[in-house]
Design an enzyme around this catalytic site. Structure first.
Site, PDB file in Angstrom:
ATOM      1  N   LYS A 217      33.165  48.582  22.563  1.00  0.00           N
ATOM      2  CA  LYS A 217      33.317  49.900  22.249  1.00  0.00           C
ATOM      3  C   LYS A 217      33.888  50.425  20.953  1.00  0.00           C
ATOM      4  CE  LYS A 217      35.301  53.052  24.908  1.00  0.00           C
ATOM      5  NZ  LYS A 217      35.671  53.630  26.120  1.00  0.00           N
TER       6      LYS A 217
ATOM      7  N   VAL B 164      39.879  40.641  43.393  1.00  0.00           N
ATOM      8  CA  VAL B 164      40.634  40.826  44.388  1.00  0.00           C
ATOM      9  C   VAL B 164      41.733  39.686  44.380  1.00  0.00           C
ATOM     10  CG1 VAL B 164      41.108  40.708  46.726  1.00  0.00           C
ATOM     11  CG2 VAL B 164      38.840  41.899  46.018  1.00  0.00           C
TER      12      VAL B 164
ATOM     13  N   GLU C 212      47.115  48.610  34.771  1.00  0.00           N
ATOM     14  CA  GLU C 212      45.949  48.894  34.416  1.00  0.00           C
ATOM     15  C   GLU C 212      46.228  50.084  33.164  1.00  0.00           C
ATOM     16  OE1 GLU C 212      42.854  48.601  36.307  1.00  0.00           O
ATOM     17  OE2 GLU C 212      44.339  47.084  37.138  1.00  0.00           O
TER      18      GLU C 212
ATOM     19  N   LYS D  50      41.136  46.737  46.158  1.00  0.00           N
ATOM     20  CA  LYS D  50      41.175  45.429  46.491  1.00  0.00           C
ATOM     21  C   LYS D  50      41.006  45.299  47.992  1.00  0.00           C
ATOM     22  CE  LYS D  50      43.576  44.178  42.451  1.00  0.00           C
ATOM     23  NZ  LYS D  50      44.867  43.960  41.819  1.00  0.00           N
TER      24      LYS D  50
HETATM   25  N1  HSE Z   1      46.631  45.831  37.616  1.00  0.00           N
HETATM   26  C1  HSE Z   1      46.383  45.045  38.447  1.00  0.00           C
HETATM   27  C2  HSE Z   1      47.525  44.294  39.058  1.00  0.00           C
HETATM   28  C3  HSE Z   1      45.585  43.791  37.707  1.00  0.00           C
HETATM   29  O1  HSE Z   1      48.628  44.701  38.448  1.00  0.00           O
HETATM   30  O2  HSE Z   1      47.592  43.663  40.114  1.00  0.00           O
HETATM   31  C4  HSE Z   1      44.905  42.817  38.464  1.00  0.00           C
HETATM   32  O3  HSE Z   1      43.989  43.265  39.327  1.00  0.00           O
END
Ligand code: HSE
Length: 407
Positions: A39, A124, A182, A197
């Site tokens: 992007k 997951v 994230e 998940k």
């Molecule tokens: N933010 C996620 C975690 C990354 O800390 O597990 C992996 O899915």
């Protein structure tokens, strides 16, 4: 004979770069990234500019590209990419748990309709090969429950806070710097990411599609110094646990912080490691452990999906055919510790069963059985802290009977 795969990649962030590296070091797989759609035009990147494009159609409409690997952040845009790719006869690999959890039933139907697979092992628990095991290895064994640590960032934070006495803020910043968290870290610390998940895992464990908004998630963002002291004094760790289990024709599941005893195998899971404990009628308990976040671990799971496509692997969603009249329910009573101060209006009458109370530094703890829906409401109150008891009692409301499965 394995096919040569030409890949169109969406996103060149933490996992995208990990995949590129992992793929370049793999000899066994005949796969090549033809184009990468990104992007931001102003970012400096470590690959020649020829490989990048800013136009998604250069990948989605390229007949030479047979596999679209989607590793972007935006769940809505990711779903559009998945739909167009399938429509154009391409297989998809994605690690976007939010997009998958929110649209899993439709993604299942799109796969049936277009006859092309969507694989998402990397979505997951990072590097743990849990989905293909649930699909294939546990095909015929009667699964009764699944639980564990489904988020690397929060486990990393809790480890640093407990073992190294780091502040919550510093530990979170480190988790961000290491690429575990994230882009919006509240998804991690408020328990949304492990809930996404869990929703995906529920489909492959029990054959039930449940929308993430129906699953209760309580995060670690409200843990207090007193909670840590309370845990330390009793020799507990605190872990963010995702769990789901089946009782008769109902499936239950939720995400919440939990006191974990030293004898619990999850006690030993530290830093960004994840763990998934599978409960089944015949094999009983089995524990899978591996890195749940980070560039290479997640990249390796994505690579494994690409490799699986080279021998035409697709999820069959086998449990869907076995899930006779199973429905998801929140009609559950959970054993918890509730921490509150004088601002909160909590009394013994809120408990289905009250076990004990403690008071320290103007704060109160009450331990007992509370309805999950009530916990969900309390979780919104900043002056109430909630931690599930070790080896918690879990009772189905309708039957008010103890569920044998317990973490
Ligand atoms: N933010 C996620 C975690 C990354 O800390 O597990 C992996 O899915």
């Amino acid at each position: 004979m394995r096919k040569k795969i030409k890949i169109g990649l969406f996103g060149y962030g933490c996992v995208g770069q990990g995949l590129y590296q992992v793929l370049s070091k793999t000899n066994g797989l005949k796969a090549e990234i033809k184009k990468i759609c990104v992007k931001n035009r102003n970012k400096t990147r470590d690959l020649s500019s020829e490989i990048f494009t800013y136009d998604k159609n250069e990948i989605l409409f390229d007949p030479e590209i047979s596999v679209v690997v989607e590793l972007i952040d935006d769940a809505t845009a990711a779903f559009e990419i998945v739909k167009t790719a399938l429509k154009n006869g391409k297989a998809v690999v994605t690690a976007n748990k939010k997009m998958l959890a929110e649209n899993l039933e439709e993604i299942y139907q799109l796969q049936q309709h277009h006859g092309k697979p969507v694989l998402y092992e990397g979505a997951v628990c990072g590097s743990i090969p849990i989905l293909r095991n649930l699909e294939e290895y546990y095909d015929n064994d009667l699964l009764t429950g699944i639980e564990g640590i489904f988020n690397g960032s929060t486990n990393y934070i809790l480890t640093k806070v407990f073992d190294e006495k780091k502040s919550y803020k510093d530990a979170l910043r480190q988790a961000q710097e290491l690429g575990f968290a994230e882009t919006d870290p509240s998804l991690d610390v408020k328990g949304f990411d492990p809930k996404f998940k869990l929703a995906i895992a529920i489909a492959h464990t029990f054959g039930v599609f449940v929308k993430p908004e129906n699953i209760v998630n309580i995060g670690i963002d409200k843990l207090s110094d007193l909670d840590l002291k309370f845990a330390n004094e009793r020799g507990y760790a605190i872990k963010l646990i995702a769990r789901a289990f089946k009782k008769d024709n109902q499936v239950f599941g939720f995400v919440a912080p939990q006191f974990v005893e030293t004898s619990d195998p999850l006690y030993q899971i530290r830093n960004e490691y994840n763990a998934v404990q599978v409960h089944s009628a015949f094999a009983e308990k089995q524990l899978f452990v591996g890195k749940g976040a980070g560039s290479y671990p997640t990249g390796s799971a994505v690579l494994s999906d690409i490799s699986a496509l080279s021998y035409d692997y697709a999820y069959e969603y086998k449990k869907l055919n076995q899930a006779h009249d199973l429905t998801f329910s929140n009609e559950l009573v959970v054993e918890v510790f509730v921490r509150f101060d004088q601002r909160s209006d909590i009394s013994i009458n809120d408990f289905e069963e009250f076990y004990s109370g403690y008071a320290s530094q103007g704060q109160h703890y009450m331990q007992g059985l509370v309805e999950l829906e009530k916990l969900k409401a309390w979780a919104q109150n900043p002056s109430i802290g909630l931690i599930v008891a070790p080896q918690p009692q879990l009772q189905v409301i309708r039957q008010r009977e103890q569920v044998e499965f317990a973490a």
